[in-house]
Design a protein around this motif. Structure first.
Motif, PDB file in Angstrom:
ATOM      1  N   PHE A   1      11.511 -17.080  26.335  1.00 43.61           N
ATOM      2  CA  PHE A   1      10.164 -17.420  26.798  1.00 43.61           C
ATOM      3  C   PHE A   1       9.840 -16.807  28.154  1.00 43.61           C
ATOM      4  O   PHE A   1       8.738 -16.993  28.676  1.00 43.61           O
ATOM      5  CB  PHE A   1       9.979 -18.939  26.843  1.00 43.61           C
ATOM      6  CG  PHE A   1      11.067 -19.677  27.581  1.00 43.61           C
ATOM      7  CD1 PHE A   1      10.988 -19.875  28.941  1.00 43.61           C
ATOM      8  CD2 PHE A   1      12.174 -20.162  26.905  1.00 43.61           C
ATOM      9  CE1 PHE A   1      11.989 -20.542  29.631  1.00 43.61           C
ATOM     10  CE2 PHE A   1      13.187 -20.848  27.581  1.00 43.61           C
ATOM     11  CZ  PHE A   1      13.092 -21.034  28.942  1.00 43.61           C
TER      12      PHE A   1
ATOM     13  N   SER B   1       5.645 -20.234  31.105  1.00 48.48           N
ATOM     14  CA  SER B   1       6.286 -19.215  30.289  1.00 48.48           C
ATOM     15  C   SER B   1       5.644 -17.861  30.546  1.00 48.48           C
ATOM     16  O   SER B   1       4.522 -17.780  31.047  1.00 48.48           O
ATOM     17  CB  SER B   1       6.173 -19.569  28.807  1.00 48.48           C
ATOM     18  OG  SER B   1       6.723 -20.846  28.543  1.00 48.48           O
TER      19      SER B   1
ATOM     20  N   ARG C   1       5.353 -15.789  25.355  1.00 49.14           N
ATOM     21  CA  ARG C   1       5.194 -17.185  24.959  1.00 49.14           C
ATOM     22  C   ARG C   1       4.519 -17.355  23.593  1.00 49.14           C
ATOM     23  O   ARG C   1       4.916 -18.193  22.781  1.00 49.14           O
ATOM     24  CB  ARG C   1       4.404 -17.929  26.041  1.00 49.14           C
ATOM     25  CG  ARG C   1       4.281 -19.424  25.793  1.00 49.14           C
ATOM     26  CD  ARG C   1       2.936 -19.795  25.199  1.00 49.14           C
ATOM     27  NE  ARG C   1       2.789 -21.233  25.050  1.00 49.14           N
ATOM     28  CZ  ARG C   1       3.049 -21.879  23.928  1.00 49.14           C
ATOM     29  NH1 ARG C   1       3.522 -21.242  22.873  1.00 49.14           N
ATOM     30  NH2 ARG C   1       2.857 -23.188  23.844  1.00 49.14           N
TER      31      ARG C   1
END
Length: 363
Positions: free
Chosen positions: A87, A107, A111
């Protein structure tokens, strides 16, 4: 985690003392996200006294680390085994910690393709406002029993307690990566991103700004090569592509450096979350689009009400990321969600010891 650990006992004692004295504590690791959310308040509680990787099982794709562990150290350890945190948590400066990564819940560019921080949290150990050490979850994916508190901590901004230790799912580094560049306007970029998102393509990240759409492909070599052939565009040399994605992740690329300068002049940097098919937002200022159209960064001097109304009409919300936060950093909660937030705060931190007002006033 042993309660007899001197570093842990130091934190427990500080929390119990603060509760007894009616004091408030500001949980902080490296301090790299002090700008995020509302202004920090309370006496400093430095989590870096509790550091180190507790366990790492590369074959099981699980790592457990203490809250004060340097995130760069953790990622370097994973890289030695050809693994990563997919992420792509941002580092807004040196010294970012694992606990801060989870508490902020932010993130990076991948993401939309791989999931958020919370999707990789398997378990956590928490120090609550009563000075109690609580453990939730575990080190496997199938351990759900009751409320998934460990994932609830992701993005909680330290308002529920001190994240002492966390177990994270990790993944192997993709065998192949390629970056493509296209010239197109904002509307066309949004349309194409959603079109590609419905196809079996290894699209891992995307970014549109100032008439240019950049696409990152990741996966098996055959899949990446097939996508390059199908999509066309200009193939970017890794020597240029890698720094670009790193700059986007850590906010030191051209858009964010210009935004930082604009913020110094009185503008605001907004992080707007909307459905990916949302047409271009008719707002003044510079805009950068990520996550297949679902995340819009907007640097603008427009009134906060104008930005938040535009986000709400699109079915999303706007977070004031940098700049004057007189209008509140996070979008106001509707009554049912506000009640849930306050009841959770009361359950974990009844005396209001931790990070007062960091998300919302009075919370």
């Amino acid at each position: 985690m042993s309660i007899n650990d001197p570093a842990l006992q130091l934190l427990v004692d500080r929390v119990k003392s603060a509760q007894a004295a009616g004091a408030q504590l500001c949980i902080q690791g490296g301090g790299t996200k002090a700008f995020y959310g509302e202004a920090p308040a309370g006496e400093l509680l430095d989590t870096r006294v509790l550091e180190g990787i507790s366990s790492y099982e590369p074959t099981e794709l699980v790592v457990t680390a203490r809250c004060g562990t340097d995130l760069a150290e953790l990622e370097a350890t994973l890289a030695e085994q050809g693994q990563c945190l997919p992420f792509e948590p941002p580092h807004f400066g040196p010294g970012v910690t694992v606990g801060g990564m989870v508490a902020a819940g932010l993130s990076g560019p991948s993401r939309a393709a791989v999931g958020a921080v919370r999707d990789y949290v398997l378990g956590a150990t928490l120090l609550n406002g009563r000075g109690e050490v609580l453990s939730f979850g575990g080190q496997v994916m199938k351990n759900v029993a009751g409320y998934d508190v460990s994932r609830l901590l992701a993005g909680s901004m330290g308002t529920l307690g001190v994240i002492l230790e966390v177990s994270l799912k990790v993944l192997p580094v993709a065998p192949a990566t390629a970056t493509l560049r296209f010239s197109m306007d904002e509307s066309e970029a949004i349309r194409r991103l959603n079109e590609w998102g419905g196809q079996p393509l290894p699209v891992n990240a995307s970014a549109w700004w100032d008439g240019t759409l950049v696409l990152r492909l990741r996966g098996a070599l055959a899949a990446v090569n097939a996508a390059i052939t199908k999509l066309g565009g200009e193939l970017i040399d890794p020597a240029h592509a890698t720094p670009f994605w790193s700059g986007l992740r850590h906010h030191h690329d051209e858009f964010f450096t210009k935004a930082a300068a604009a913020v110094e002049g009185g503008a605001r940097l907004w992080r707007v979350s909307v459905p990916p098919t949302t047409p271009p937002l008719a707002l003044p200022g510079e805009q950068l689009i990520e996550w297949g159209g679902a995340q819009r960064w907007i640097c603008s001097a427009a009134p906060a009400s104008l930005v938040r109304d535009a986000a709400a009409k699109a079915g999303g919300h706007a977070t004031l990321f940098r700049g004057d936060k007189g209008a509140g950093a996070f979008a106001p909660l509707k009554a049912p969600l506000d009640r849930i937030h306050r009841e959770l705060k009361k359950a974990f931190d009844p005396s209001g010891v931790f990070n007062p007002g960091r998300m919302y006033p009075g919370l």
